[in-house]
Design a protein around this motif. Structure first.
Motif, PDB file in Angstrom:
ATOM      1  N   ALA A  47       0.854  -1.191   0.000  1.00  0.00           N
ATOM      2  CA  ALA A  47       0.000   0.000   0.000  1.00  0.00           C
ATOM      3  C   ALA A  47       0.884   1.233   0.000  1.00  0.00           C
ATOM      4  O   ALA A  47       1.957   1.247   0.615  1.00  0.00           O
ATOM      5  CB  ALA A  47      -0.922   0.000   1.221  1.00  0.00           C
ATOM      6  N   MET A  48       0.448   2.267  -0.725  1.00  0.00           N
ATOM      7  CA  MET A  48       1.197   3.515  -0.807  1.00  0.00           C
ATOM      8  C   MET A  48       0.243   4.684  -0.617  1.00  0.00           C
ATOM      9  O   MET A  48      -0.933   4.610  -0.959  1.00  0.00           O
ATOM     10  CB  MET A  48       1.906   3.631  -2.165  1.00  0.00           C
ATOM     11  CG  MET A  48       2.891   2.493  -2.434  1.00  0.00           C
ATOM     12  SD  MET A  48       3.792   2.724  -3.974  1.00  0.00           S
ATOM     13  CE  MET A  48       4.743   4.195  -3.564  1.00  0.00           C
ATOM     14  N   GLU A  49       0.784   5.761  -0.064  1.00  0.00           N
ATOM     15  CA  GLU A  49      -0.049   6.922   0.216  1.00  0.00           C
ATOM     16  C   GLU A  49      -0.049   7.908  -0.951  1.00  0.00           C
ATOM     17  O   GLU A  49       0.814   7.873  -1.829  1.00  0.00           O
ATOM     18  CB  GLU A  49       0.441   7.619   1.495  1.00  0.00           C
ATOM     19  CG  GLU A  49       0.286   6.755   2.739  1.00  0.00           C
ATOM     20  CD  GLU A  49      -1.119   6.201   2.905  1.00  0.00           C
ATOM     21  OE1 GLU A  49      -2.087   6.984   2.780  1.00  0.00           O
ATOM     22  OE2 GLU A  49      -1.255   4.989   3.137  1.00  0.00           O
ATOM     23  N   LYS A  50      -1.031   8.774  -0.961  1.00  0.00           N
ATOM     24  CA  LYS A  50      -1.167   9.800  -1.995  1.00  0.00           C
ATOM     25  C   LYS A  50       0.102  10.640  -2.103  1.00  0.00           C
ATOM     26  O   LYS A  50       0.736  10.960  -1.097  1.00  0.00           O
ATOM     27  CB  LYS A  50      -2.359  10.703  -1.653  1.00  0.00           C
ATOM     28  CG  LYS A  50      -2.627  11.806  -2.663  1.00  0.00           C
ATOM     29  CD  LYS A  50      -3.833  12.628  -2.242  1.00  0.00           C
ATOM     30  CE  LYS A  50      -4.083  13.764  -3.235  1.00  0.00           C
ATOM     31  NZ  LYS A  50      -5.248  14.589  -2.830  1.00  0.00           N
ATOM     32  N   ASP A  51       0.488  10.964  -3.328  1.00  0.00           N
ATOM     33  CA  ASP A  51       1.652  11.791  -3.683  1.00  0.00           C
ATOM     34  C   ASP A  51       2.982  11.060  -3.566  1.00  0.00           C
ATOM     35  O   ASP A  51       4.028  11.651  -3.832  1.00  0.00           O
ATOM     36  CB  ASP A  51       1.709  13.080  -2.846  1.00  0.00           C
ATOM     37  CG  ASP A  51       0.542  14.014  -3.137  1.00  0.00           C
ATOM     38  OD1 ASP A  51       0.087  14.035  -4.292  1.00  0.00           O
ATOM     39  OD2 ASP A  51       0.092  14.700  -2.212  1.00  0.00           O
ATOM     40  N   VAL A 111       3.274   8.081 -10.026  1.00  0.00           N
ATOM     41  CA  VAL A 111       2.984   8.811  -8.794  1.00  0.00           C
ATOM     42  C   VAL A 111       1.539   8.559  -8.380  1.00  0.00           C
ATOM     43  O   VAL A 111       0.620   8.614  -9.207  1.00  0.00           O
ATOM     44  CB  VAL A 111       3.213  10.329  -8.995  1.00  0.00           C
ATOM     45  CG1 VAL A 111       2.914  11.087  -7.695  1.00  0.00           C
ATOM     46  CG2 VAL A 111       4.645  10.587  -9.451  1.00  0.00           C
ATOM     47  N   CYS A 112       1.324   8.292  -7.115  1.00  0.00           N
ATOM     48  CA  CYS A 112      -0.012   7.982  -6.600  1.00  0.00           C
ATOM     49  C   CYS A 112      -0.866   9.243  -6.495  1.00  0.00           C
ATOM     50  O   CYS A 112      -0.460  10.226  -5.874  1.00  0.00           O
ATOM     51  CB  CYS A 112       0.091   7.319  -5.233  1.00  0.00           C
ATOM     52  SG  CYS A 112       1.024   5.769  -5.250  1.00  0.00           S
ATOM     53  N   LEU A 113      -2.050   9.193  -7.087  1.00  0.00           N
ATOM     54  CA  LEU A 113      -3.000  10.297  -6.978  1.00  0.00           C
ATOM     55  C   LEU A 113      -3.949  10.114  -5.798  1.00  0.00           C
ATOM     56  O   LEU A 113      -4.721  11.004  -5.475  1.00  0.00           O
ATOM     57  CB  LEU A 113      -3.813  10.418  -8.278  1.00  0.00           C
ATOM     58  CG  LEU A 113      -3.037  10.851  -9.519  1.00  0.00           C
ATOM     59  CD1 LEU A 113      -3.923  10.770 -10.757  1.00  0.00           C
ATOM     60  CD2 LEU A 113      -2.499  12.265  -9.349  1.00  0.00           C
ATOM     61  N   SER A 114      -3.890   8.951  -5.188  1.00  0.00           N
ATOM     62  CA  SER A 114      -4.734   8.638  -4.033  1.00  0.00           C
ATOM     63  C   SER A 114      -4.019   7.543  -3.242  1.00  0.00           C
ATOM     64  O   SER A 114      -2.921   7.119  -3.606  1.00  0.00           O
ATOM     65  CB  SER A 114      -6.106   8.125  -4.501  1.00  0.00           C
ATOM     66  OG  SER A 114      -5.965   6.876  -5.167  1.00  0.00           O
ATOM     67  N   HIS A 115      -4.627   7.116  -2.159  1.00  0.00           N
ATOM     68  CA  HIS A 115      -4.123   5.912  -1.493  1.00  0.00           C
ATOM     69  C   HIS A 115      -4.226   4.772  -2.494  1.00  0.00           C
ATOM     70  O   HIS A 115      -5.257   4.602  -3.154  1.00  0.00           O
ATOM     71  CB  HIS A 115      -4.962   5.612  -0.249  1.00  0.00           C
ATOM     72  CG  HIS A 115      -4.634   4.292   0.383  1.00  0.00           C
ATOM     73  ND1 HIS A 115      -3.565   4.119   1.248  1.00  0.00           N
ATOM     74  CD2 HIS A 115      -5.232   3.072   0.255  1.00  0.00           C
ATOM     75  CE1 HIS A 115      -3.522   2.857   1.633  1.00  0.00           C
ATOM     76  NE2 HIS A 115      -4.510   2.205   1.051  1.00  0.00           N
ATOM     77  N   VAL A 116      -3.157   3.995  -2.630  1.00  0.00           N
ATOM     78  CA  VAL A 116      -3.101   2.935  -3.647  1.00  0.00           C
ATOM     79  C   VAL A 116      -2.748   1.601  -3.010  1.00  0.00           C
ATOM     80  O   VAL A 116      -1.861   1.523  -2.163  1.00  0.00           O
ATOM     81  CB  VAL A 116      -2.060   3.282  -4.740  1.00  0.00           C
ATOM     82  CG1 VAL A 116      -1.875   2.103  -5.693  1.00  0.00           C
ATOM     83  CG2 VAL A 116      -2.472   4.522  -5.512  1.00  0.00           C
ATOM     84  N   GLU A 117      -3.459   0.551  -3.430  1.00  0.00           N
ATOM     85  CA  GLU A 117      -3.143  -0.813  -3.017  1.00  0.00           C
ATOM     86  C   GLU A 117      -2.684  -1.577  -4.258  1.00  0.00           C
ATOM     87  O   GLU A 117      -3.361  -1.554  -5.293  1.00  0.00           O
ATOM     88  CB  GLU A 117      -4.357  -1.482  -2.374  1.00  0.00           C
ATOM     89  CG  GLU A 117      -4.777  -0.795  -1.082  1.00  0.00           C
ATOM     90  CD  GLU A 117      -6.027  -1.398  -0.463  1.00  0.00           C
ATOM     91  OE1 GLU A 117      -6.470  -2.460  -0.959  1.00  0.00           O
ATOM     92  OE2 GLU A 117      -6.548  -0.814   0.492  1.00  0.00           O
ATOM     93  N   LEU A 118      -1.534  -2.239  -4.149  1.00  0.00           N
ATOM     94  CA  LEU A 118      -0.882  -2.858  -5.297  1.00  0.00           C
ATOM     95  C   LEU A 118      -0.648  -4.346  -5.101  1.00  0.00           C
ATOM     96  O   LEU A 118      -0.506  -4.823  -3.976  1.00  0.00           O
ATOM     97  CB  LEU A 118       0.482  -2.205  -5.543  1.00  0.00           C
ATOM     98  CG  LEU A 118       0.495  -0.741  -5.966  1.00  0.00           C
ATOM     99  CD1 LEU A 118       1.863  -0.139  -5.697  1.00  0.00           C
ATOM    100  CD2 LEU A 118       0.141  -0.608  -7.431  1.00  0.00           C
TER     101      LEU A 118
END
Length: 240
Positions: A47-51, A111-118
């Motif tokens: 999981a990654m956070e926005k920006d 680049v993440c525009l929102s919280h992202v789950e990968l």
């Protein structure tokens, strides 16, 4: 932009329940379910956070990334720091095109525009999959052809001089590709996607709203309310 600090999780709860993320990916969906389970069983969930940046220009390409949830922009920057957005990806999209080039490095940043789950599938597992299921190669060829067509359509869109027409084409495309009834993009991201200034995009959006073609909902959300009317604006370039 933040660093690519990923939060690694113990596993995907959906995969444990038999709801495999590969089922929604054209590249993998035709595979037998046991092959999909084997593939996801060797994957890494994060999981990654926005920006935050998943990877940057020049980073080594050694994995397939599946977006289970969230939005990611693929972008580049010129020498003056201006951003150019190549694409915006959503739930179910995958990044894999440069995987088979020798010593491949990424030509763009993600680049993440929102919280992202990968869901990340390593290259060695993917190549083993190809060896055991050669039929997937045809899927690869078809998807590469589709990406080439999309790139040609993007080049055609950027060649249109009228900003209203260019924006109309972009909104029509995003309306089809986005998840849910709304297009969720900041003004600056729209501008960077189609090579226009943010103030120009803002003026065009206001005109579209006055003509009841779209509705701005605030917080970077746009709803297309008259798709046929917006299509007429886009197709007007053919008669000019």
């Amino acid at each position: 932009m933040e660093t690519s600090d990923k939060k690694i999780t113990a596993g995907c709860e959906n995969c444990k329940k038999g709801i495999l993320c590969t089922m929604t990916i054209p590249l993998f969906s035709a595979l037998p379910q046991d092959a999909q389970k084997n593939l996801t069983g060797h994957s890494v969930q994060s999981a990654m956070e926005k920006d935050s940046a998943l990877f940057r220009v020049g980073d080594k390409v050694d994995s397939v990334f599946i977006i289970r949830k969230g939005r990611i922009k693929l972008c580049k920057y010129d020498n003056d720091g201006n951003e150019y957005i190549l694409d915006i990806l959503h739930d179910g999209d995958a990044m894999w095109e440069n995987l088979f080039l020798e010593n491949a490095s990424s030509p763009y940043a993600a680049v993440c525009l929102s919280h992202v789950e990968l869901c990340e599938i390593r290259k060695r597992d993917f190549t083993e999959l190809l060896a055991n299921h050669p039929g997937i190669t045809m899927n690869l060829i078809s998807l590469l052809a589709l990406r080439l067509r999309e790139a040609n359509e993007k080049a055609l869109l950027l060649s249109i001089r009228d900003p209203k027409v260019r924006l109309a084409g972009f909104l029509l495309d995003r309306d089809v590709r986005c998840i849910g009834p709304e297009i969720k993009l900041r003004l600056e991201d729209i501008a960077a996607s189609i090579g226009l200034r943010p103030e120009t995009v803002s003026r065009c959006l206001s005109r579209f709203e006055e003509d009841n073609l779209i509705k701005r909902l605030g917080q970077g959300k746009i709803m297309v309310t008259d798709r046929s009317g917006l299509k007429k604006v886009f197709e007007s370039v053919k008669t000019e």
